[in-house]
Design a protein around this motif. Structure first.
Motif, short mmCIF file in Angstrom:
data_model
loop_
_atom_site.label_atom_id
_atom_site.label_comp_id
_atom_site.label_asym_id
_atom_site.label_seq_id
_atom_site.Cartn_x
_atom_site.Cartn_y
_atom_site.Cartn_z
N ASP A 1 -8.51 3.36 -3.80
CA ASP A 1 -9.28 4.04 -5.19
C ASP A 1 -8.40 4.00 -6.43
O ASP A 1 -7.17 4.03 -6.49
N ALA A 2 -9.15 3.49 -7.40
CA ALA A 2 -8.56 3.56 -8.92
C ALA A 2 -7.95 4.79 -9.36
O ALA A 2 -6.82 4.98 -9.72
N TYR A 3 -8.43 5.99 -8.93
CA TYR A 3 -7.87 7.25 -9.20
C TYR A 3 -6.98 7.96 -8.05
O TYR A 3 -7.71 8.23 -7.17
N GLN A 4 -5.71 7.96 -8.09
CA GLN A 4 -4.83 8.22 -7.19
C GLN A 4 -3.55 8.97 -7.71
O GLN A 4 -3.33 8.79 -8.95
N ASN B 1 5.80 9.08 -15.61
CA ASN B 1 4.49 9.63 -15.77
C ASN B 1 3.41 9.58 -14.75
O ASN B 1 3.00 8.18 -14.02
N ALA B 2 3.12 10.47 -13.96
CA ALA B 2 2.26 10.54 -12.53
C ALA B 2 1.01 9.93 -12.93
O ALA B 2 0.19 9.72 -11.86
N PHE B 3 0.63 10.12 -14.08
CA PHE B 3 -0.79 9.70 -14.39
C PHE B 3 -1.12 8.21 -14.92
O PHE B 3 -2.18 7.96 -15.33
N THR B 4 -0.35 7.74 -14.79
CA THR B 4 -0.37 6.17 -15.10
C THR B 4 -1.72 5.52 -14.49
O THR B 4 -2.39 4.54 -15.23
N PRO B 5 -1.85 5.80 -13.33
CA PRO B 5 -3.16 5.19 -12.75
C PRO B 5 -4.73 5.43 -13.57
O PRO B 5 -5.30 4.52 -13.80
N LEU B 6 -4.52 6.60 -14.07
CA LEU B 6 -5.76 7.09 -15.02
C LEU B 6 -5.60 6.34 -16.31
O LEU B 6 -6.62 5.61 -16.63
N ILE B 7 -4.49 6.09 -16.74
CA ILE B 7 -4.19 5.21 -17.96
C ILE B 7 -4.52 3.82 -17.75
O ILE B 7 -5.43 3.10 -18.82
N ALA B 8 -4.00 3.34 -16.63
CA ALA B 8 -4.38 1.87 -16.38
C ALA B 8 -6.02 1.82 -16.40
O ALA B 8 -6.65 0.73 -16.79
N PHE C 1 -7.47 9.39 -1.32
CA PHE C 1 -8.09 9.16 -2.62
C PHE C 1 -9.32 8.64 -2.93
O PHE C 1 -9.62 8.27 -3.67
N SER C 2 -10.41 8.77 -1.77
CA SER C 2 -11.54 8.22 -1.89
C SER C 2 -12.36 8.90 -2.44
O SER C 2 -13.19 9.82 -1.91
N ILE C 3 -12.32 8.80 -3.88
CA ILE C 3 -13.46 9.81 -4.54
C ILE C 3 -14.17 9.31 -5.47
O ILE C 3 -15.15 10.02 -5.95
N SER C 4 -13.95 7.93 -5.80
CA SER C 4 -14.80 7.50 -7.15
C SER C 4 -15.40 6.25 -6.74
O SER C 4 -16.35 5.97 -7.59
N ARG D 1 -12.52 0.56 -7.14
CA ARG D 1 -11.25 0.26 -6.47
C ARG D 1 -10.44 0.11 -7.92
O ARG D 1 -10.74 -0.27 -8.93
N VAL D 2 -9.06 -0.25 -7.54
CA VAL D 2 -8.05 -0.66 -8.93
C VAL D 2 -8.73 -1.86 -9.21
O VAL D 2 -9.16 -3.00 -8.70
N ASN D 3 -8.76 -1.92 -10.40
CA ASN D 3 -8.86 -2.99 -11.44
C ASN D 3 -8.05 -4.48 -11.14
O ASN D 3 -6.77 -4.46 -10.93
N LEU D 4 -8.82 -5.43 -10.94
CA LEU D 4 -8.38 -6.55 -10.21
C LEU D 4 -7.32 -7.43 -11.12
O LEU D 4 -6.49 -8.06 -10.85
N HIS D 5 -7.55 -7.08 -12.66
CA HIS D 5 -6.49 -7.57 -13.48
C HIS D 5 -5.28 -6.92 -13.43
O HIS D 5 -4.27 -7.59 -13.43
N LEU D 6 -5.31 -5.74 -12.86
CA LEU D 6 -3.90 -5.06 -12.70
C LEU D 6 -3.19 -5.37 -11.34
O LEU D 6 -2.18 -5.84 -11.33
N ILE D 7 -4.13 -5.66 -10.29
CA ILE D 7 -3.68 -6.29 -9.05
C ILE D 7 -3.31 -7.57 -9.38
O ILE D 7 -2.01 -7.89 -9.00
N GLY D 8 -3.70 -8.47 -10.08
CA GLY D 8 -3.19 -9.74 -10.38
C GLY D 8 -1.83 -9.65 -11.12
O GLY D 8 -1.02 -10.39 -10.97
N ALA D 9 -1.80 -8.90 -11.99
CA ALA D 9 -0.62 -8.71 -12.88
C ALA D 9 0.72 -8.03 -11.72
O ALA D 9 1.74 -8.70 -11.84
N ILE D 10 0.27 -7.22 -11.05
CA ILE D 10 1.43 -6.98 -10.06
C ILE D 10 1.63 -8.09 -9.13
O ILE D 10 2.78 -8.25 -8.80
N VAL D 11 0.54 -8.78 -8.84
CA VAL D 11 1.05 -10.08 -7.85
C VAL D 11 1.95 -10.94 -8.58
O VAL D 11 2.91 -11.71 -7.95
#
Length: 471
Positions: free
Chosen positions: A97-100, A363-370, A38-41, A44-54
């Motif tokens: 990558d943020a888009y995956q 929904n497979a497209f949640t990464p785009l939403i995020a 997925f190295s297209i954009s 990287r994934v928004n760090l606020h989302l990373i922190g929330a997953i952590v």
């Protein structure tokens, strides 16, 4: 699983085979495959989302320790690893990558692997020694991407929505300060860019403040919908492989950790498959963006010139505006806000399309939403605060130009309608335009009304109030 190591790499294994992983990397094979795919954009994934997953992972480890599902040493190591990440360590290890594809599984596994490998170090083991502590068996125990990711996205959105609401409050305050500061300064109001009626400069700022107040309230209220989470629903919301004790315990633990008033959804399958709440939030951001665009556009227009345009206000000069035209200063802060608004509208379209294209139980497209939603929330907050600080607070009203433009206009003739009728008022406007005189002069020369009535009716400060001028 780890099969062997050499000096530079460790070898990790998954369902598809083996991959060499840099020996010092905290990520693992799932992350590496995602990077390759997925190295297209270059985003990287928004760090606020990373922190929330952590944060969700930390809550899960604490819950499983309470319930006896994880040993104390393993749970403690996981929690310590989570705390280190939440304090800013290892951010460079989140490389997906943020888009995956995969509904966020790549992001989720990146987090699982980094937590696992740091926890292994804390326990005194080597990174990749997964038979001691495993990304799936331990860090992901009783979880799925499909309940972790939506829950984390709601936490991340709330964490960014609150400072945005505060930014709108500050903007509203600044506009109201200008409303009071210029409540006695008069200018020409315009409709369809044409002369309309006199108005107070403060009234214009007051109207902006009212629009911003609505945006602030709407964004404040929408948080209620974001608080509903589906953690414990696992893959499709049924809760398979998660005990009821765990489901209730992790919800309580997340409430304690985040202080966000999170609540377990009455129907987790709904939260798992339906992304409409993010469309709602994005729609409110779009609504706010339209108001911000309108305000910034108005200010650019009123600032135009300084000699060849309206020039009724002067925006603070913050940087030189041209590489060739000497002395040119552009309204760059207003332009920045306008472009931010356009981007948020574009993001809203992407979020809408992604949400509507979810299928069946996921929904497979949640990464785009995020990515789009969190970007909009962050960007709008920063833009508002900069706009307030570097533009709005130091606007100068050029009152002499405002009065000159008003006196040169025939807009004030509308005040005569009740006294001489629409036809006679229109004839006066035509005569004033042909003879290049102001309305008051033409009215006096016509002797239609006595002098004291003319003065009373055409008092511009009275025209800006409700009622019939002169009565």
């Amino acid at each position: 699983m780890v099969s062997h190591e050499n000096d530079a790499y460790r070898i990790e294994q998954d369902f598809l085979g083996e991959k060499p992983i840099p020996i010092d990397a905290y990520y693992g094979i799932h992350t590496l495959r995602a990077v390759e795919n997925f190295s297209i954009s270059n985003r990287r994934v928004n760090l606020h989302l990373i922190g929330a997953i952590v944060t969700v992972k930390k809550a899960a480890a604490i819950s499983h320790q309470k319930l006896g599902n994880l040993s104390s040493p393993i749970a403690t190591a996981i929690v310590k690893a989570c705390d280190e990440i939440l304090n800013g360590s290892y951010s460079e290890e989140f490389i997906v990558d943020a888009y995956q594809g995969g509904a966020g599984t790549s992001t989720h596994m990146n987090v699982n692997e980094v937590i696992t490998n740091r926890a292994l170090e804390i326990l005194g083991y080597n990174k990749g020694d997964y038979h001691q502590l495993h990304p799936l068996h331990h860090v992901n125990l009783s979880q799925s991407t499909n309940d972790v990711y939506p829950t984390a996205l709601r936490i991340a959105a709330i964490s960014l929505l609150r400072p945005l609401s505060e930014a709108f409050a500050e903007l509203q305050d600044s506009l109201q300060i200008k409303e009071n500061e210029y409540q006695h300064a008069i200018k020409l109001g315009r409709t369809q860019l044409m002369d309309a009626l006199p108005m107070m400069v403060g009234q214009g700022f007051g109207a902006y403040a009212q629009a911003i107040a609505r945006d602030r309230w709407r964004l404040y209220k929408v948080e209620e919908r974001l608080r509903q989470i589906n953690i414990g629903g696992t893959a499709i919301g049924t809760g398979m492989n998660a005990s009821l004790k765990y489901i209730f315990t992790i919800t309580d633990t997340l409430q304690d950790i985040t202080s966000l008033g999170l609540a377990r959804s009455e129907f987790p399958m709904d939260i798992t498959q339906n992304m409409d709440v993010f469309v709602e939030v994005s729609g409110l951001l779009k609504s706010a963006a339209t108001n911000l665009f309108k305000i910034s556009s108005d200010l650019r227009l009123l600032n135009s010139g300084p000699k060849g345009g309206l020039g009724e206000i002067t925006l603070p000069p913050v940087q030189v505006g041209s590489s060739i035209m000497s002395g040119k200063v552009n309204p760059v802060m207003s332009e920045m806000v306008s472009q931010m608004a356009m981007k948020i509208m574009a993001n809203d379209q992407a979020i809408t399309l992604a949400a509507m294209n979810g299928q069946l139980e996921l929904n497979a497209f949640t990464p785009l939403i995020a990515e789009a939603l969190l970007e909009s929330l962050e960007m709008m907050t920063k833009a508002i605060l900069l706009f307030k600080e570097k533009c709005l607070e130091d606007i100068i009203i050029n009152e002499d130009i405002c009065k000159k433009n008003l006196s040169a206009s025939c807009a004030i003739a509308t005040a005569l309608l009740h006294h001489i009728g629409h036809h006679h008022a229109s004839e006066l406007v035509k005569k004033a335009q042909q003879e290049k005189k102001d309305i008051a002069t033409v009215l006096r020369e016509s002797h239609i009304l006595p002098e004291d009535a003319v003065k009373r009716i055409l008092d511009p400060y009275e025209i800006t109030k409700p009622g019939i001028p002169g009565i």
